[in-house]
Write a protein that holds these residues in place. Structure first.
Motif, mmCIF file in Angstrom:
data_model
loop_
_atom_site.group_PDB
_atom_site.id
_atom_site.type_symbol
_atom_site.label_atom_id
_atom_site.label_comp_id
_atom_site.label_asym_id
_atom_site.label_seq_id
_atom_site.Cartn_x
_atom_site.Cartn_y
_atom_site.Cartn_z
ATOM 1 N N LEU A 182 -7.305 6.988 4.774
ATOM 2 C CA LEU A 182 -8.645 6.805 3.949
ATOM 3 C C LEU A 182 -8.588 6.613 2.518
ATOM 4 O O LEU A 182 -9.094 5.768 2.031
ATOM 5 N N LEU A 183 -7.946 7.541 1.933
ATOM 6 C CA LEU A 183 -7.858 7.632 0.608
ATOM 7 C C LEU A 183 -6.904 6.355 0.045
ATOM 8 O O LEU A 183 -7.159 5.836 -1.175
ATOM 9 N N ALA A 184 -5.726 6.202 0.807
ATOM 10 C CA ALA A 184 -4.966 5.069 0.291
ATOM 11 C C ALA A 184 -5.756 3.816 0.283
ATOM 12 O O ALA A 184 -5.604 2.891 -0.713
ATOM 13 N N THR A 185 -6.297 3.683 1.335
ATOM 14 C CA THR A 185 -6.860 2.103 1.313
ATOM 15 C C THR A 185 -8.207 1.933 0.461
ATOM 16 O O THR A 185 -8.365 1.061 -0.127
ATOM 17 N N LEU A 186 -8.835 3.104 0.279
ATOM 18 C CA LEU A 186 -9.911 3.088 -0.773
ATOM 19 C C LEU A 186 -9.314 2.714 -2.041
ATOM 20 O O LEU A 186 -10.003 1.877 -2.854
ATOM 21 N N ARG A 187 -8.254 3.428 -2.479
ATOM 22 C CA ARG A 187 -7.805 2.974 -3.843
ATOM 23 C C ARG A 187 -7.221 1.725 -3.957
ATOM 24 O O ARG A 187 -7.297 0.926 -4.989
ATOM 25 N N ILE B 36 0.902 -1.265 0.101
ATOM 26 C CA ILE B 36 -0.169 0.092 0.065
ATOM 27 C C ILE B 36 0.831 1.505 0.010
ATOM 28 O O ILE B 36 0.289 2.370 -0.144
ATOM 29 N N THR B 37 2.194 0.960 0.076
ATOM 30 C CA THR B 37 3.030 2.434 0.113
ATOM 31 C C THR B 37 2.804 3.269 -1.201
ATOM 32 O O THR B 37 2.863 4.557 -1.142
ATOM 33 N N GLY B 38 2.595 2.688 -2.211
ATOM 34 C CA GLY B 38 2.189 3.588 -3.517
ATOM 35 C C GLY B 38 0.853 4.115 -3.481
ATOM 36 O O GLY B 38 1.206 5.382 -3.728
ATOM 37 N N GLU B 39 0.213 3.858 -2.673
ATOM 38 C CA GLU B 39 -1.250 4.422 -2.693
ATOM 39 C C GLU B 39 -1.243 5.688 -1.686
ATOM 40 O O GLU B 39 -1.530 6.530 -1.831
ATOM 41 N N ILE B 40 -0.201 5.228 -0.475
ATOM 42 C CA ILE B 40 0.083 6.252 0.321
ATOM 43 C C ILE B 40 0.754 7.540 -0.110
ATOM 44 O O ILE B 40 0.435 8.852 0.287
ATOM 45 N N ASN B 41 1.829 7.171 -1.036
ATOM 46 C CA ASN B 41 2.380 8.366 -1.458
ATOM 47 C C ASN B 41 1.642 8.977 -2.542
ATOM 48 O O ASN B 41 1.599 10.254 -2.317
ATOM 49 N N ALA B 42 0.753 8.631 -3.137
ATOM 50 C CA ALA B 42 -0.164 9.327 -4.152
ATOM 51 C C ALA B 42 -1.170 10.102 -3.199
ATOM 52 O O ALA B 42 -1.432 11.231 -3.815
ATOM 53 N N ALA B 43 -1.755 9.346 -2.290
ATOM 54 C CA ALA B 43 -2.749 10.332 -1.348
ATOM 55 C C ALA B 43 -2.112 11.515 -0.564
ATOM 56 O O ALA B 43 -2.599 12.413 -0.617
ATOM 57 N N THR B 44 -0.830 11.099 -0.409
ATOM 58 C CA THR B 44 0.160 12.289 0.373
ATOM 59 C C THR B 44 0.208 13.414 -0.709
ATOM 60 O O THR B 44 0.098 14.634 -0.129
ATOM 61 N N ASP B 45 0.414 13.080 -1.720
ATOM 62 C CA ASP B 45 0.592 14.115 -2.856
ATOM 63 C C ASP B 45 -0.670 15.163 -3.035
ATOM 64 O O ASP B 45 -0.604 16.359 -3.123
ATOM 65 N N GLU B 46 -1.721 14.244 -2.993
ATOM 66 C CA GLU B 46 -2.925 15.130 -3.085
ATOM 67 C C GLU B 46 -3.200 16.150 -1.947
ATOM 68 O O GLU B 46 -3.722 17.277 -2.022
ATOM 69 N N ILE B 47 -2.850 15.643 -0.493
ATOM 70 C CA ILE B 47 -3.000 16.440 0.651
ATOM 71 C C ILE B 47 -1.921 17.659 0.792
ATOM 72 O O ILE B 47 -2.538 18.698 0.885
ATOM 73 N N ILE B 48 -0.838 17.261 -0.020
ATOM 74 C CA ILE B 48 0.288 18.451 -0.217
ATOM 75 C C ILE B 48 -0.394 19.396 -0.954
ATOM 76 O O ILE B 48 -0.082 20.739 -0.717
ATOM 77 N N GLU B 49 -1.061 19.243 -1.954
ATOM 78 C CA GLU B 49 -1.609 20.273 -2.912
ATOM 79 C C GLU B 49 -2.425 20.950 -2.321
ATOM 80 O O GLU B 49 -2.750 22.408 -2.429
ATOM 81 N N LEU B 50 -3.181 20.512 -1.106
ATOM 82 C CA LEU B 50 -3.960 21.415 -0.531
ATOM 83 C C LEU B 50 -3.428 22.308 0.588
ATOM 84 O O LEU B 50 -3.692 23.429 0.878
ATOM 85 N N ILE B 51 -2.403 21.651 1.355
ATOM 86 C CA ILE B 51 -1.914 22.422 2.610
ATOM 87 C C ILE B 51 -0.519 22.700 2.633
ATOM 88 O O ILE B 51 0.176 23.361 3.378
ATOM 89 N N SER B 52 0.018 22.428 1.552
ATOM 90 C CA SER B 52 1.779 22.764 0.983
ATOM 91 C C SER B 52 2.397 22.052 1.413
ATOM 92 O O SER B 52 2.317 21.246 2.531
ATOM 93 N N GLN B 53 3.739 21.767 1.021
ATOM 94 C CA GLN B 53 4.891 21.092 1.180
ATOM 95 C C GLN B 53 5.403 21.326 2.653
ATOM 96 O O GLN B 53 5.681 20.453 3.421
ATOM 97 N N PRO B 54 5.643 22.577 2.765
ATOM 98 C CA PRO B 54 6.238 22.886 4.313
ATOM 99 C C PRO B 54 5.461 22.584 5.224
ATOM 100 O O PRO B 54 5.780 22.076 6.394
ATOM 101 N N VAL B 55 4.105 22.700 5.336
ATOM 102 C CA VAL B 55 3.035 22.348 6.224
ATOM 103 C C VAL B 55 3.267 20.692 6.571
ATOM 104 O O VAL B 55 3.314 20.220 7.697
ATOM 105 N N TYR B 56 3.306 20.075 5.398
ATOM 106 C CA TYR B 56 3.374 18.461 5.752
ATOM 107 C C TYR B 56 4.860 17.998 6.201
ATOM 108 O O TYR B 56 4.614 17.284 7.025
ATOM 109 N N ALA B 57 5.767 18.789 5.414
ATOM 110 C CA ALA B 57 7.067 18.456 6.250
ATOM 111 C C ALA B 57 7.183 18.743 7.803
ATOM 112 O O ALA B 57 7.618 17.952 8.409
#
Length: 306
Positions: free
Chosen positions: A76-81, A29-50
């Motif tokens: 939630l998004l990673a497991t759904l996909r 599931i690591t690939g799905e987690i990375n993809a879901a993380t990218d979508e969240i970063i688009e909303l909150i920005s990379q510095p906030v995520y980091a």
């Protein structure tokens, strides 16, 4: 990655979602987690995520709440996909369905669709909770992010405020996605219509607002939604909003909204916004005369067309 500390990723996903087996192979599931993380970063920005990822890796116990609020929508998004991709197994000889005929049955398509919708709704709620937590936090990376700074220049500054002028189910995610449309209609239409004194209007808040501020916010909200609909940004509109409006015309709530319905809704919103812009001008100018919205039924004012 904000998961799998001490090789405990599958158990973390289990605790966050409630439906992921703790014995699953986390690497799948690591690939799905990375993809879901990218979508969240688009909303909150990379510095906030980091920043929050740093809290996670450093075992900052005082930041456990914000860490979990960031982990949950990603989980939630990673497991759904992952579930959607695992409906069929992929092998050299083709795609297969592996099923225990004695104990299992394939779900109907409507059951899969309903399950997907439930998971997506949970994901959207988790994103809303995360953004509300960031708004009330002291994380400076969020306060200096582009999304946050842009929202603070608007007359409607968050999803909760937007909800008081137009129903979006208090969705902070929807609000952030609507920010470009809000900026556009505020600058090109409502601010120009108001004229001098707009900057003073921006300093007001919902707790003690004037009639002009209320009318301006109503106009901005309606025009932003209308513009989003006209440009086919349907993914911005929360579930049920379109049907709620269209149902007033007699349509069944279970019937999917057609493009004609959506165009009609956009026109209604634009018409309503024009009315509120007029009310804004009247409030700005201090007009006190009540408008008569009823037609003049004077018997001398009648005609008939044959």
């Amino acid at each position: 990655m904000i998961f799998n500390k001490n090789n405990n990723g599958s158990r973390e996903l289990r605790e966050l979602t409630g439906n992921y087996y703790a014995t699953n192979d986390f690497s799948k599931i690591t690939g799905e987690i990375n993809a879901a993380t990218d979508e969240i970063i688009e909303l909150i920005s990379q510095p906030v995520y980091a920043t929050i990822e740093g809290y996670y890796k450093s075992d900052a116990s005082d930041q456990a709440d914000i860490i979990r609020k960031l982990q949950r929508p990603i989980a939630l998004l990673a497991t759904l996909r992952l579930y959607q991709k695992n409906d069929l197994s992929h092998e050299d000889s083709g795609r297969k369905v592996k099923l225990d005929q004695d104990n299992e049955k394939l779900p109907w398509q409507w059951q899969l669709d309903r399950d997907d919708a439930i998971h997506l709704e949970e994901y959207y709620k988790a994103v809303d909770i995360l953004i509300r937590a960031l708004n009330s936090s002291d994380i400076q990376q969020w306060k200096s992010s582009k999304a946050y700074k842009q929202s603070q220049q608007l007359i409607i500054r968050n999803g909760e405020s937007f909800e008081s002028y137009f129903p979006i189910q208090r969705s902070e995610r929807t609000y952030l996605l609507l920010v470009p449309f809000i900026r556009e209609v505020q600058k090109l239409q409502v601010e120009r219509a108001y004229g001098a004194g707009w900057s003073a209007l921006l300093t007001e808040d919902n707790d003690d607002e004037t009639a002009a501020h209320y009318a301006a916010c109503k106009a901005v909200a309606l025009l932003a939604m209308s513009t989003a609909l006209r440009r086919n940004q349907l993914q911005l509109i929360p579930a049920g909003v379109i049907r709620t409006y269209v149902a007033e015309s007699g349509a069944m709530n279970s019937t999917p909204a057609t493009l004609a319905d959506i165009r009609l809704l956009a026109e209604w919103m634009a018409d309503d916004a024009a009315t509120w812009i007029d009310e804004m001008k009247r409030a700005r100018d201090g007009a006190t005369v009540e408008r008569n919205i009823m037609p003049n039924n004077d018997p001398r004012n009648k005609f008939m067309r044959l």
